[in-house]
Motif scaffolding. Structure first.
Motif, mmCIF file in Angstrom:
data_model
loop_
_atom_site.group_PDB
_atom_site.id
_atom_site.type_symbol
_atom_site.label_atom_id
_atom_site.label_comp_id
_atom_site.label_asym_id
_atom_site.label_seq_id
_atom_site.Cartn_x
_atom_site.Cartn_y
_atom_site.Cartn_z
ATOM 1 N N VAL A 19 7.871 88.444 -36.241
ATOM 2 C CA VAL A 19 7.182 89.703 -36.504
ATOM 3 C C VAL A 19 8.215 90.772 -36.857
ATOM 4 C CG1 VAL A 19 5.656 91.467 -35.523
ATOM 5 C CG2 VAL A 19 5.360 89.073 -34.867
ATOM 6 N N LYS A 20 7.958 91.494 -37.937
ATOM 7 C CA LYS A 20 8.848 92.591 -38.315
ATOM 8 C C LYS A 20 8.827 93.666 -37.235
ATOM 9 C CE LYS A 20 7.966 92.073 -43.244
ATOM 10 N NZ LYS A 20 7.374 92.719 -44.419
ATOM 11 N N ALA A 21 9.956 94.294 -37.019
ATOM 12 C CA ALA A 21 10.063 95.332 -35.986
ATOM 13 C C ALA A 21 9.026 96.434 -36.186
ATOM 14 C CB ALA A 21 11.471 95.916 -35.974
ATOM 15 N N SER A 22 8.758 96.786 -37.427
ATOM 16 C CA SER A 22 7.796 97.863 -37.714
ATOM 17 C C SER A 22 6.353 97.457 -37.411
ATOM 18 C CB SER A 22 7.907 98.281 -39.179
ATOM 19 O OG SER A 22 7.586 97.188 -40.026
ATOM 20 N N GLU A 23 6.087 96.157 -37.262
ATOM 21 C CA GLU A 23 4.722 95.682 -37.036
ATOM 22 C C GLU A 23 4.444 95.335 -35.571
ATOM 23 O OE1 GLU A 23 4.304 92.385 -39.700
ATOM 24 O OE2 GLU A 23 4.321 93.665 -41.481
ATOM 25 N N ARG A 24 5.435 95.481 -34.717
ATOM 26 C CA ARG A 24 5.247 95.164 -33.300
ATOM 27 C C ARG A 24 4.432 96.259 -32.620
ATOM 28 N NH1 ARG A 24 11.540 94.046 -32.493
ATOM 29 N NH2 ARG A 24 11.618 91.992 -33.488
ATOM 30 N N PRO A 25 3.461 95.876 -31.784
ATOM 31 C CA PRO A 25 2.736 96.893 -31.026
ATOM 32 C C PRO A 25 3.662 97.567 -30.018
ATOM 33 C CG PRO A 25 1.844 94.693 -30.590
ATOM 34 C CD PRO A 25 2.976 94.532 -31.542
ATOM 35 N N GLN A 26 3.424 98.833 -29.781
ATOM 36 C CA GLN A 26 4.212 99.577 -28.807
ATOM 37 C C GLN A 26 3.346 99.862 -27.586
ATOM 38 O OE1 GLN A 26 5.958 103.256 -30.181
ATOM 39 N NE2 GLN A 26 7.517 103.166 -28.599
ATOM 40 N N ILE A 27 3.938 99.693 -26.419
ATOM 41 C CA ILE A 27 3.231 99.940 -25.170
ATOM 42 C C ILE A 27 3.602 101.333 -24.673
ATOM 43 C CG2 ILE A 27 2.841 99.150 -22.806
ATOM 44 C CD1 ILE A 27 1.911 97.162 -25.009
ATOM 45 N N GLY A 59 12.504 100.062 -26.981
ATOM 46 C CA GLY A 59 11.505 101.026 -27.438
ATOM 47 C C GLY A 59 10.100 100.696 -26.959
ATOM 48 N N ASN A 60 9.997 99.778 -25.990
ATOM 49 C CA ASN A 60 8.715 99.305 -25.459
ATOM 50 C C ASN A 60 7.822 98.672 -26.523
ATOM 51 O OD1 ASN A 60 9.375 99.921 -22.853
ATOM 52 N ND2 ASN A 60 8.148 101.771 -22.747
ATOM 53 N N LYS A 61 8.451 98.078 -27.544
ATOM 54 C CA LYS A 61 7.703 97.318 -28.536
ATOM 55 C C LYS A 61 7.666 95.864 -28.083
ATOM 56 C CE LYS A 61 7.836 100.197 -32.524
ATOM 57 N NZ LYS A 61 7.770 100.157 -33.973
ATOM 58 N N VAL A 62 6.537 95.219 -28.315
ATOM 59 C CA VAL A 62 6.311 93.870 -27.824
ATOM 60 C C VAL A 62 7.105 92.848 -28.633
ATOM 61 C CG1 VAL A 62 4.590 92.096 -27.340
ATOM 62 C CG2 VAL A 62 4.000 94.514 -27.025
#
Length: 150
Positions: A19-27, A59-62
Motif C-alpha cells: 500500500v502506498k504511504a499516501s493511501e494508508r488509513p490514519q488512526i 504518523g499513526n498510519k496503518v
C-alpha cells in the motif's frame, strides 16, 4: 568435535508493503480503529473470539493488520511474543490490539486486563507504543485507552 556450518538454518525476516504511504488509513481516535476492526470481525463477531494486532507507523498510519489467534466462544490464546515479532518485522512504532466478544458484553475480563498489561510492559522494553486495546461487539466497542484501562 567437528561442526558443519552449512547445516545452520538461515533466519529470514521480511515485510512486504503493498500500500502506498499516501493511501494508508490514519488512526486519529479509537473510533477509527474500531471501524477497521469491526469490518475484520464481520464473519466471526457473534460466533467465536479472534484477536488481531494493527501495526502503525510514527504518523499513526496503518502498516497492516494481522490475526494473532482464533479461539472458541469464550476466549482465545494470545502470545505477546508473536505480536512483538510482527511489530518488529514491520518496523512499527505503535500498535493497537483488538478482540471481539461474541456475547455482546463490553466488560473487560480479568484475562483481558492481564494480557493488556503484559503487552504494555513488553512494548515499553522495545520502545513500541501500545495505543489501545479494543473489545468489539456487533453493536459497539470498548476502548481501554478511552476508559482509562491502559
Amino acid at each position: 568435535m567437528k561442526i558443519d556450518y552449512f547445516k545452520v538454518s538461515e533466519i529470514k525476516v521480511s515485510y512486504t508493503d503493498k500500500v502506498k504511504a499516501s493511501e494508508r488509513p490514519q488512526i486519529g481516535a479509537s473510533k477509527d480503529a474500531a471501524q477497521i476492526f469491526k469490518h475484520i470481525f464481520k464473519n466471526c463477531i457473534q460466533h467465536h473470539e479472534e484477536f488481531y494486532v494493527m501495526l502503525l507507523n510514527r504518523g499513526n498510519k496503518v502498516l497492516g493488520v494481522s490475526c494473532i489467534s482464533k479461539g472458541g466462544i469464550s476466549g482465545t490464546v494470545v502470545d505477546v511474543r508473536i505480536i512483538l515479532q510482527l511489530a518488529l518485522k514491520a518496523n512499527a512504532s505503535a500498535l493497537i490490539v483488538s478482540h471481539n466478544h461474541p456475547s455482546g458484553n463490553l466488560t473487560a475480563s480479568a484475562a483481558d486486563l492481564n494480557i493488556t498489561e503484559k503487552l504494555k510492559n513488553a512494548c515499553q522494553l522495545i520502545d513500541l507504543s501500545l495505543l489501545d486495546h479494543l473489545i468489539v461487539t456487533d453493536e459497539s466497542y470498548l476502548s481501554f485507552a478511552d476508559d482509562g484501562l491502559l
